[in-house]
Write a protein that holds these residues in place. Structure first.
Motif, PDB file in Angstrom:
ATOM      1  N   LEU A   1      21.537  24.750  76.190  1.00 58.29           N
ATOM      2  CA  LEU A   1      21.371  24.886  74.751  1.00 58.29           C
ATOM      3  C   LEU A   1      20.926  26.300  74.378  1.00 58.29           C
ATOM      4  CD1 LEU A   1      21.845  22.684  72.611  1.00 58.29           C
ATOM      5  CD2 LEU A   1      19.377  22.435  72.457  1.00 58.29           C
ATOM      6  N   TYR A   2      19.961  26.851  75.122  1.00 60.66           N
ATOM      7  CA  TYR A   2      19.527  28.215  74.841  1.00 60.66           C
ATOM      8  C   TYR A   2      20.657  29.214  75.118  1.00 60.66           C
ATOM      9  CZ  TYR A   2      14.622  27.066  74.038  1.00 60.66           C
ATOM     10  OH  TYR A   2      13.456  26.588  73.502  1.00 60.66           O
ATOM     11  N   LEU A   3      21.453  28.960  76.158  1.00 58.72           N
ATOM     12  CA  LEU A   3      22.590  29.820  76.443  1.00 58.72           C
ATOM     13  C   LEU A   3      23.524  29.866  75.235  1.00 58.72           C
ATOM     14  CD1 LEU A   3      24.602  29.694  79.770  1.00 58.72           C
ATOM     15  CD2 LEU A   3      25.761  29.916  77.574  1.00 58.72           C
ATOM     16  N   ALA A   4      23.835  28.692  74.695  1.00 56.66           N
ATOM     17  CA  ALA A   4      24.726  28.625  73.537  1.00 56.66           C
ATOM     18  C   ALA A   4      24.095  29.262  72.306  1.00 56.66           C
ATOM     19  CB  ALA A   4      25.088  27.166  73.249  1.00 56.66           C
ATOM     20  N   HIS A   5      22.808  29.048  72.122  1.00 58.03           N
ATOM     21  CA  HIS A   5      22.123  29.640  70.963  1.00 58.03           C
ATOM     22  C   HIS A   5      22.191  31.165  71.013  1.00 58.03           C
ATOM     23  CE1 HIS A   5      19.181  29.824  67.678  1.00 58.03           C
ATOM     24  NE2 HIS A   5      18.729  30.890  68.310  1.00 58.03           N
ATOM     25  N   GLY A   6      21.997  31.716  72.188  1.00 55.94           N
ATOM     26  CA  GLY A   6      22.071  33.174  72.317  1.00 55.94           C
ATOM     27  C   GLY A   6      23.441  33.710  71.951  1.00 55.94           C
TER      28      GLY A   6
END
Length: 333
Positions: free
Chosen positions: A270-275
């Motif tokens: 999720l953090y990967l996608a948010h970045g």
């Protein structure tokens, strides 16, 4: 089906008992009909903000009950609307005399049952208003709705109007703020796997190992298209581009970016996608001024994610930043 349940027919009632045990002093849970209210309700002279919907989307809505957000939530059976009597019971527990704002996601059952409850409450002399969130850009109509579905935008809507009500805003102001949030919020989601409703015992749909569903609903409804599985860059693009073009969002806009897990997607992904989403927005000159990342409106154990964008102004930013104390959101207190 592998789930941590006893009798699937009792899963919501059992979960509500656990919720009450986990948050003593913050929540008051009643079972017949099922209502989750803030423990200090009713707060005299305060607009009461009430929402609800089918269970299985936790922490929505029960996890957002507390000071600075919802006064009460009505949890229906899994993926099933709460009944009008639940809504009436919730209002009776939290009505502080300043009026009621009902926050409803645009699903046919939710809209009909909340509208029925609102009519009955109005007949009893309660000042009640209803707002309907319909932020999903994926489809205009679906099996569950007439018009767009209400999805991730529900979270900032409940937070912003809840904060205003907590600070003493009157019912007209809360209703106006809700309209502003609804008009400026867009969302889209996708899935890698389907959810399994406990009493059904099998996945809601099937996807091949090399497929994804783009534009999925939070109940496992079909999306815009079934596509070949893409990498994270491709997934974010497939969600972000329709959102940006729909409002549309333009250079110079200030936004809240909400990257949401559908329940089975880990924070690492999720953090990967948010970045990726933040970088894409920066390239377009759109300023991400506030963020929310995590599983806040889920679909049981569905693997997938959604993106929500709310175009901000100073007033919305003030209420988003205001203190909140609920099981799922807490800051400033």
């Amino acid at each position: 089906m592998k789930k941590i349940v006893n009798d699937p027919a009792d899963v919501v009632a059992d979960a509500l008992r656990g919720l009450a045990a986990a948050h003593p002093g913050l929540l008051r849970v009643t079972e017949d009909p099922a209502v989750v209210a803030r423990a200090d309700a009713p707060v005299r002279g305060k607009v009461a903000v009430v929402s609800g919907g089918g269970s299985g989307h936790e922490p929505l809505h029960t996890g957002f009950v507390g000071p600075g957000m919802l006064d009460a939530a009505c949890p229906g059976a899994v993926f099933t609307s709460p009944t009008p009597d639940q809504v009436q019971a919730a209002v009776s527990q939290v009505d502080g005399g300043a009026g009621i704002l009902l926050v409803v996601k645009n699903y046919t059952g939710d809209v009909l049952n909340f509208e029925t409850a609102a009519e009955l409450l109005a007949a009893d002399g309660v000042d009640v208003r209803t707002v309907v969130i319909d932020d999903d850009v994926a489809v205009q109509d679906s099996l569950y709705t007439a018009g767009r579905r209400g999805v991730g935008g529900t979270v900032p809507l409940e937070k912003i109007v809840g904060a205003a009500a907590e600070a003493g805003a009157d019912l007209d102001t809360c209703e106006r703020l809700a309209g502003t949030v609804i008009a400026n919020t867009r969302s889209m989601g996708m899935a890698l796997t389907a959810p399994t409703v406990p009493h059904v015992g099998e996945p809601s749909f099937t996807l091949a190992g090399d497929e994804m569903e783009v534009g999925i609903g939070i109940h496992g409804e079909p999306g815009r298209r079934r596509a070949a599985l893409a990498d994270a860059n491709g997934i974010v693009t497939a969600l972000l581009d329709p959102i940006l073009s729909d409002l549309p969002f333009t250079e110079g806009d200030r936004v809240l970016l909400f990257t949401n897990s559908m329940g089975g997607t880990p924070l690492l992904e999720l953090y990967l996608a948010h970045g990726i989403a933040e970088r894409r927005l920066a390239e377009r000159g759109i300023a991400v001024e506030r963020r929310l990342v995590g599983p806040f409106i889920t679909s049981l154990e569905m693997q997938g994610m959604s993106l929500t964008m709310l175009r901000l102004d100073d007033e919305l930013l003030r209420w988003w930043d205001a203190p909140v104390h609920t099981p799922a959101l807490r800051w400033g207190l």
